[in-house]
Design a protein around this motif. Structure first.
Motif, PDB file in Angstrom:
ATOM      1  N   PRO A 107      40.198  43.119  40.594  1.00  0.00           N
ATOM      2  CA  PRO A 107      41.509  42.469  40.505  1.00  0.00           C
ATOM      3  C   PRO A 107      42.117  42.262  41.886  1.00  0.00           C
ATOM      4  CG  PRO A 107      41.546  44.658  39.475  1.00  0.00           C
ATOM      5  CD  PRO A 107      40.178  44.434  40.005  1.00  0.00           C
ATOM      6  N   VAL A 108      42.954  41.249  42.021  1.00  0.00           N
ATOM      7  CA  VAL A 108      43.704  41.006  43.255  1.00  0.00           C
ATOM      8  C   VAL A 108      45.179  40.879  42.894  1.00  0.00           C
ATOM      9  CG1 VAL A 108      41.803  39.889  44.489  1.00  0.00           C
ATOM     10  CG2 VAL A 108      43.387  38.498  43.154  1.00  0.00           C
ATOM     11  N   THR A 109      46.038  41.194  43.848  1.00  0.00           N
ATOM     12  CA  THR A 109      47.478  41.102  43.615  1.00  0.00           C
ATOM     13  C   THR A 109      48.083  40.155  44.630  1.00  0.00           C
ATOM     14  OG1 THR A 109      47.547  43.344  42.739  1.00  0.00           O
ATOM     15  CG2 THR A 109      49.633  42.412  43.463  1.00  0.00           C
ATOM     16  N   ALA A 110      48.932  39.258  44.153  1.00  0.00           N
ATOM     17  CA  ALA A 110      49.655  38.319  45.004  1.00  0.00           C
ATOM     18  C   ALA A 110      51.141  38.512  44.770  1.00  0.00           C
ATOM     19  CB  ALA A 110      49.259  36.888  44.650  1.00  0.00           C
ATOM     20  N   THR A 111      51.929  38.242  45.792  1.00  0.00           N
ATOM     21  CA  THR A 111      53.377  38.259  45.641  1.00  0.00           C
ATOM     22  C   THR A 111      53.843  36.810  45.549  1.00  0.00           C
ATOM     23  OG1 THR A 111      53.544  40.303  46.885  1.00  0.00           O
ATOM     24  CG2 THR A 111      55.558  39.021  46.633  1.00  0.00           C
ATOM     25  N   MET A 112      54.389  36.451  44.405  1.00  0.00           N
ATOM     26  CA  MET A 112      54.857  35.090  44.165  1.00  0.00           C
ATOM     27  C   MET A 112      56.331  35.143  43.785  1.00  0.00           C
ATOM     28  SD  MET A 112      51.959  33.565  44.660  1.00  0.00           S
ATOM     29  CE  MET A 112      52.383  31.918  44.225  1.00  0.00           C
ATOM     30  N   GLY A 114      58.699  36.755  45.066  1.00  0.00           N
ATOM     31  CA  GLY A 114      59.215  38.112  45.097  1.00  0.00           C
ATOM     32  C   GLY A 114      58.664  39.052  44.035  1.00  0.00           C
ATOM     33  N   LYS A 115      57.729  38.597  43.218  1.00  0.00           N
ATOM     34  CA  LYS A 115      57.155  39.438  42.170  1.00  0.00           C
ATOM     35  C   LYS A 115      55.656  39.575  42.386  1.00  0.00           C
ATOM     36  CE  LYS A 115      60.453  38.126  38.608  1.00  0.00           C
ATOM     37  NZ  LYS A 115      60.646  37.511  37.316  1.00  0.00           N
ATOM     38  N   ASP A 116      55.151  40.783  42.181  1.00  0.00           N
ATOM     39  CA  ASP A 116      53.714  41.008  42.275  1.00  0.00           C
ATOM     40  C   ASP A 116      53.032  40.506  41.010  1.00  0.00           C
ATOM     41  OD1 ASP A 116      53.861  42.106  44.768  1.00  0.00           O
ATOM     42  OD2 ASP A 116      53.786  44.183  44.079  1.00  0.00           O
ATOM     43  N   VAL A 117      51.977  39.734  41.206  1.00  0.00           N
ATOM     44  CA  VAL A 117      51.187  39.199  40.099  1.00  0.00           C
ATOM     45  C   VAL A 117      49.757  39.662  40.302  1.00  0.00           C
ATOM     46  CG1 VAL A 117      50.376  37.097  38.967  1.00  0.00           C
ATOM     47  CG2 VAL A 117      52.665  37.154  39.972  1.00  0.00           C
ATOM     48  N   THR A 118      49.205  40.364  39.314  1.00  0.00           N
ATOM     49  CA  THR A 118      47.815  40.815  39.401  1.00  0.00           C
ATOM     50  C   THR A 118      46.932  39.858  38.621  1.00  0.00           C
ATOM     51  OG1 THR A 118      48.468  43.118  39.658  1.00  0.00           O
ATOM     52  CG2 THR A 118      46.216  42.712  38.895  1.00  0.00           C
ATOM     53  N   GLU A 120      43.284  39.521  37.219  1.00  0.00           N
ATOM     54  CA  GLU A 120      42.121  40.345  36.895  1.00  0.00           C
ATOM     55  C   GLU A 120      40.840  39.689  37.412  1.00  0.00           C
ATOM     56  OE1 GLU A 120      42.271  43.367  35.697  1.00  0.00           O
ATOM     57  OE2 GLU A 120      44.448  43.231  35.490  1.00  0.00           O
ATOM     58  N   ALA A 121      39.767  40.452  37.420  1.00  0.00           N
ATOM     59  CA  ALA A 121      38.468  39.942  37.844  1.00  0.00           C
ATOM     60  C   ALA A 121      38.060  38.773  36.961  1.00  0.00           C
ATOM     61  CB  ALA A 121      37.423  41.053  37.767  1.00  0.00           C
ATOM     62  N   GLN A 122      37.511  37.736  37.571  1.00  0.00           N
ATOM     63  CA  GLN A 122      37.035  36.538  36.883  1.00  0.00           C
ATOM     64  C   GLN A 122      38.089  35.995  35.926  1.00  0.00           C
ATOM     65  OE1 GLN A 122      33.271  37.870  35.347  1.00  0.00           O
ATOM     66  NE2 GLN A 122      32.369  37.913  37.369  1.00  0.00           N
ATOM     67  N   ASP A 123      39.268  35.762  36.484  1.00  0.00           N
ATOM     68  CA  ASP A 123      40.411  35.265  35.723  1.00  0.00           C
ATOM     69  C   ASP A 123      41.185  34.312  36.621  1.00  0.00           C
ATOM     70  OD1 ASP A 123      42.310  34.904  33.737  1.00  0.00           O
ATOM     71  OD2 ASP A 123      42.731  37.036  33.485  1.00  0.00           O
ATOM     72  N   ALA A 124      42.240  33.743  36.082  1.00  0.00           N
ATOM     73  CA  ALA A 124      43.102  32.854  36.848  1.00  0.00           C
ATOM     74  C   ALA A 124      44.542  33.079  36.428  1.00  0.00           C
ATOM     75  CB  ALA A 124      42.717  31.390  36.620  1.00  0.00           C
ATOM     76  N   ALA A 125      45.457  32.766  37.330  1.00  0.00           N
ATOM     77  CA  ALA A 125      46.884  32.847  37.036  1.00  0.00           C
ATOM     78  C   ALA A 125      47.510  31.507  37.361  1.00  0.00           C
ATOM     79  CB  ALA A 125      47.541  33.954  37.853  1.00  0.00           C
ATOM     80  N   PHE A 126      48.467  31.133  36.543  1.00  0.00           N
ATOM     81  CA  PHE A 126      49.183  29.876  36.721  1.00  0.00           C
ATOM     82  C   PHE A 126      50.652  30.233  36.853  1.00  0.00           C
ATOM     83  CE2 PHE A 126      45.519  29.520  34.042  1.00  0.00           C
ATOM     84  CZ  PHE A 126      44.799  28.488  34.607  1.00  0.00           C
TER      85      PHE A 126
END
Length: 135
Positions: A107-112, A114-118, A120-126
């Motif tokens: 998993p990776v975490t991004a701050t978007m 002002g909120k942390d968004v994780t 997961e492995a082999q996934d995507a976030a929109f």
């Protein structure tokens, strides 16, 4: 990323496809992964039951996001431009949101906004930014 699309001859058509493997059971993570990958490259995305039946219309919440048009190319998660595709997280900005695709096995975490968004492995976030009302 751009070099991969440049190697295709005209007309350029790239399709990312996922399905249920003829089971009717949806792997939502893989579906988000293929949709996000398509958005990274400006490609088409398709979802289907599998090879035995093509008669359903599949809808997912991500289809309704109003991300807007891309405002830049796909980049590595650290912001650098990829020289070629690598097994690293990617992101692409849109007028009203961001797409993040994580092809790794961690998993990776991004701050978007002002909120942390994780992601997961082999996934995507929109991440869709709320549109401000016009005066």
């Amino acid at each position: 990323a751009a070099s991969d699309m440049q190697t295709l001859r005209e007309p350029k058509l790239l399709l990312f496809h996922s399905d249920t493997g003829n089971t009717g059971t949806i792997n939502f993570r893989f579906t988000r992964f293929t949709l996000g990958s398509a958005l990274l490259l400006g490609a088409w995305h398709a979802f289907d039951f599998g090879s035995q039946d093509h008669s359903q219309l599949w809808r997912f919440p991500e289809y309704g996001l109003k991300l807007g048009l891309p405002t830049g190319p796909a980049r590595l998660f650290d912001g650098s431009a990829p020289k070629r595709w690598a097994l690293q997280p990617y992101t692409r900005p849109f007028g009203h949101g961001t797409v993040i695709v994580n092809p790794t096995d961690q998993p990776v975490t991004a701050t978007m906004q002002g909120k942390d968004v994780t992601i997961e492995a082999q996934d995507a976030a929109f991440i869709s930014y709320k549109l401000k009302a016009s005066p």
